[in-house]
Design an enzyme around this catalytic site. Structure first.
Site, mmCIF file in Angstrom:
data_model
loop_
_atom_site.group_PDB
_atom_site.id
_atom_site.type_symbol
_atom_site.label_atom_id
_atom_site.label_comp_id
_atom_site.label_asym_id
_atom_site.label_seq_id
_atom_site.Cartn_x
_atom_site.Cartn_y
_atom_site.Cartn_z
ATOM 1 N N HIS A 692 76.432 41.752 70.490
ATOM 2 C CA HIS A 692 75.814 40.916 69.460
ATOM 3 C C HIS A 692 74.363 40.611 69.794
ATOM 4 C CE1 HIS A 692 74.775 37.039 67.463
ATOM 5 N NE2 HIS A 692 75.232 37.712 66.421
ATOM 6 N N ASN A 696 71.167 41.427 67.315
ATOM 7 C CA ASN A 696 70.796 40.229 66.561
ATOM 8 C C ASN A 696 69.424 39.680 66.924
ATOM 9 O OD1 ASN A 696 71.561 37.934 64.695
ATOM 10 N ND2 ASN A 696 71.146 36.817 66.583
ATOM 11 N N ILE A 845 75.322 32.477 66.047
ATOM 12 C CA ILE A 845 74.396 32.319 64.927
ATOM 13 C C ILE A 845 74.466 33.574 64.078
ATOM 14 C CG2 ILE A 845 72.404 33.315 66.107
ATOM 15 C CD1 ILE A 845 70.694 31.186 64.662
#
Length: 845
Positions: A692, A696, A845
């Site tokens: 991630h 991201n 997030i």
């Protein structure tokens, strides 16, 4: 390994456990309860009571573990640390001398307020301390009954002390619920549902969206169930929520994070509107690259009115619209995105175009080409010919380059082609693309050719166009336009698949299954817990703001209302076993099997200057070593895995329910050995943390400058002899900018990239935990320290590689050091913002 080992040492709670007079036949256990206060709440309420359960002694009268008398939370003292106000209560429990060792707390909150219980500690004989890391909301008794918290001592199910066995099972049962009813704010219930809440048909037929999950046409991972009633217009779709989407209390953002993130989102929208107000008011497109550059220093006052106000209202959720239009006027601007910070022209370079496939924000799509010319799954052969590429192979023939594994492909063709007829009706102009690249002797990638395809006749014939690199004149400008179309395809695939589907969406079922089937007393629950922090809340926010009908992504991605259907189509290709990094690299031909028994990954990269692959393998190896060390402490052999009833139920539920549309696949691990368990856990942790982070937190660095990675094109590459071609020849730069999204869509995309790339100040990073005392097991502590030390060593090696001039892909002509897999294990307090580095434990997030 002694499972009931306790932390030793003198207590803060007093001078030691005291015993009353012989006549009283009672002992005193002292306790300390810590509650986090919010601005609207002064404490837990004076009548809140606490009792303790013995884990070693059973009450012969009831057949249950012994329960102490009540103690009350009174006269707590408040201290503020790192912006958090903690209120500490000291309590005493009078118990019989043979009460045994406490193993659980039960909290009764009779007030009409909730409070956040952070931790507790109990002092027993010889100053032993039993810790409880709680980190959970406690709601009023009339809504939730009593809350139970178990100590930090972890047990496999078969090792659970007799006094806690029933409590362990009852707690898991309560978390599963009965699968009915609408979830309320205070419910701690985890259950599954389809993605049947993305549309809002009651708002109009244009907001109807198909249900994802539960069908062969639209398979999908499951989400957390909310139980809302069906919409009026479509009984298969949940009605739109009147308040925030339900998330179990323990999965919600902290008050600090919620406030900080909300302020950043509001500021980001304000900054985006400042950009719109800067130059070229009323113009749909930017007139020059200079105007785009200049907007990052815009400081003009903001007036939201007229068409700008109407566009904002149509493209962002109501709450965000209200926050933005009522926000105070204050200066807020984004920094220059890294891609243009050092060299404003680097993004145009062919070498940088190739480097971003290895070290950019979507580095796991490129693969080694196995067959030339490329072919689709259905046998259709690419239009790229040997004559298109042979002059750029450094003297090799196509056959020699293929034999030496030096031709690579970025493929956005087969999955996209069936959607193009519908996509290109919406005022956008999108191709399915194939891009071939050549691995040079210095390990940089040279683009060879781009094939752009659109559907032709109704019979399914394709119209293909091949464009090759050029360095000057109109041919170079055409090549630049072709690269823009490839970047757009890659950006949308990245956002919908690499980022949303392959991390956010696929992880949620693992979280739900863990909460439902693994007791908090289970060591595997403890291992996984930090890697699930805030994910369900982030996903719920995405369903209400980003991926829903009319949401932000539908407004800025070329896939528009087809976006989530496109991700469902690509979920058909997803395999859990291939999410392991070594397996993924082998599948894509970016690595070869390595027979060296000393290599823990079992593979060797095809070339070392692949930043994502090189750093990723180091992180993967560190995670795997930590998981192996941890599992070996609790599982003595393969049989102990097979006999663990909670692990077996957990894995079965992941396969058959959470990822139920994949239940019949044969590639799932059998979960009959320690090796199966270690591989599954390593893959989960890798996905939630490093994978991630890699896709991201670089979004602003690359996507923050839209010409580098836009999310839609409004014009095709012009064909010679057309009106568009004449327009293109008059001003190639203006034609290029007119290909890109309109000003509003482009700037909203910048704001979204900024929000998604932000680290909040309360983030917990790989190699860290919320509490250093979160497990009473010295062996685990030593192994975790070893893990942290290895991550620090990896940081040093990454820093060294990033200044090695031989590793050209580490920085490129943009001079951007590859830091997206830099763990950032430092203990700097209140760090946050758009840092471009750091691996949070979870998809937060």
């Amino acid at each position: 390994m002694q499972q009931q080992q306790h932390h030793q040492g003198r207590s803060r709670l007093g001078d030691g456990s005291s015993t009353s007079s012989p006549q009283s036949r009672q002992s005193i256990i002292k306790g300390e309860i810590v509650i986090v206060q919010s601005d609207k709440q002064s404490g837990s309420g004076r009548s809140t009571s606490v009792q303790i359960y013995s884990c070693t002694e059973v009450d012969p009268k009831t057949g249950k573990c012994k329960l102490s008398e009540q103690a009350y939370l009174k006269c707590g003292k408040t201290r503020t640390s790192n912006g958090e106000r903690n209120r500490t209560y000291h309590v005493q429990f009078h118990v019989e001398p043979n009460f045994g060792t406490p193993g659980a707390l039960v909290i009764r909150n009779p007030k009409n307020i909730r409070f956040f219980l952070k931790s507790a500690a109990l002092q027993i004989q010889n100053s032993q301390i039993i810790q409880f890391d709680c980190y959970s909301w406690v709601y009023p008794f009339k809504k939730t009954n009593n809350r139970i918290f178990f100590s930090n001592i972890k047990y496999l199910p078969c090792q659970t002390p007799q006094g806690l066995m029933k409590l362990r099972k009852e707690e898991l049962s309560s978390l599963r619920g009965n699968g009915s009813g609408e979830r309320k704010e205070w419910d701690r219930i985890y259950d599954y549902d389809y993605y049947n809440d993305l549309g809002d048909p009651d708002k109009g037929p244009e907001h109807k969206r198909p249900v994802l999950g539960g069908s062969a046409l639209h398979p999908y991972p499951r989400r957390g169930r909310t139980g809302r009633s069906p919409s009026n217009e479509d009984p298969l779709t949940e009605s739109w929520p009147t308040v925030d989407i339900y998330v179990p209390p323990d999965e919600r953002f902290s008050p600090k994070k919620k406030s900080e993130l909300g302020e950043f989102i509001s500021n980001s929208t304000q900054a985006a509107l400042h950009f719109l107000n800067h130059e070229g008011k009323g113009s749909e497109h930017f007139e020059s690259f200079d105007v785009i550059q200049a907007m990052f220093s815009a400081k003009e006052s903001l007036v939201i009115e007229g068409t700008l106000k109407e566009k904002l209202k149509a493209m962002v959720p109501n709450k965000l619209y209200k926050d933005s239009t009522h926000a105070s006027k204050k200066t807020f601007k984004f920094p220059f995105p890294q891609i243009v910070a050092e060299n404003e022209f680097a993004w145009k370079d062919d070498e940088e175009f190739g480097r971003q496939m290895l070290a950019g924000v979507n580095p796991a799509r490129i693969r080694s080409l196995k067959t030339f010319p490329p072919q689709s799954k259905h046998g259709a052969v690419s239009s790229i010919k040997a004559s298109h590429i042979k002059r750029n192979l450094d003297g090799l023939t196509v056959a020699q380059a293929m034999d030496n594994r030096r031709i690579f492909i970025l493929d956005h063709h087969d999955y996209l082609l069936p959607f193009l007829s519908r996509i290109n009706r919406n005022g956008v102009c999108i191709y399915a693309s194939r891009t071939l690249l050549f691995l040079k002797s210095d390990s940089t990638l040279r683009p060879l050719a781009i094939e752009l395809s659109v559907p032709g006749s109704p019979r399914g014939n394709m119209i293909n166009r091949v464009i090759v690199p050029a360095s000057q004149g109109e041919a170079a400008a055409l090549w630049h336009c072709a690269k823009a179309h490839v970047a757009v395809n890659d950006s949308v695939y990245h956002q919908l698949v690499s980022h949303w589907l392959h991390t956010h969406a696929v992880v949620e079922p693992f979280i739900i299954a863990t909460r439902r089937q693994l007791s908090v007393m289970h060591p595997i629950h403890w291992l996984l817990d930090p890697h699930f922090k805030d994910t369900m809340h982030a996903n719920a926010l995405a369903r209400s703001n980003l991926i829903n009908s009319g949401g932000i992504l539908e407004n800025i991605l070329f896939s528009a209302e087809l976006s989530m259907q496109l991700s469902a189509e690509l979920y058909k290709e997803w395999r859990f076993d291939e999410q392991a990094l070594p397996a993924d690299l082998l599948k894509r031909g970016m690595a070869l099997e390595d027979p060296d028994p000393g290599n823990p990954t079992g593979i060797q990269l095809l070339f070392n200057d692949y930043p994502y692959g090189a750093d990723g393998l180091e992180i993967w190896t560190a995670i795997q070593a930590w998981v192996t060390d941890f599992c070996m402490l609790f599982y003595t052999d393969d049989a102990s895995v097979r006999s663990d009833e909670e692990v077996q139920a957990w894995w079965s539920e992941i396969r058959n329910v959470g990822h139920g549309d994949k239940r019949n696949e044969t590639w799932w691990y059998e979960m009959t050995s320690r090796k199966d368990l270690i591989q599954a856990l390593t893959t989960m942790i890798w996905t939630a943390s490093a994978l991630h982070a890699s896709v991201n937190f670089g979004q602003y660095a690359y996507n923050g400058y839209p010409p580098n990675r836009s999310t839609l094109c409004k014009r095709f590459v012009p064909q010679e002899g057309t009106f568009e071609y004449a327009e293109f020849l008059r001003d190639p730069d203006k034609y290029y900018l007119n290909m890109l999204p309109g000003r509003f869509e482009m700037i909203l995309g910048i704001a979204v990239a900024g929000v998604l790339s932000k680290h909040t100040s309360d983030e917990v990073y790989l190699g860290q935990r919320l509490s250093s005392l979160s497990i009473n097991n010295e062996g685990v502590g030593h192994k975790f320290e070893k893990f942290n030390e290895e991550l620090q060593n990896i940081e040093k090696r990454i820093e060294y590689k990033n200044v090695d001039p031989k590793l050209k892909n580490r920085r490129g002509c943009a001079k951007m050091p590859y830091m997206l897999l830099y763990p950032d294990t430092s203990n700097v307090e209140s760090r946050g913002g758009i840092t471009g580095k750091g691996i949070p434990n979870s998809i937060s997030i």
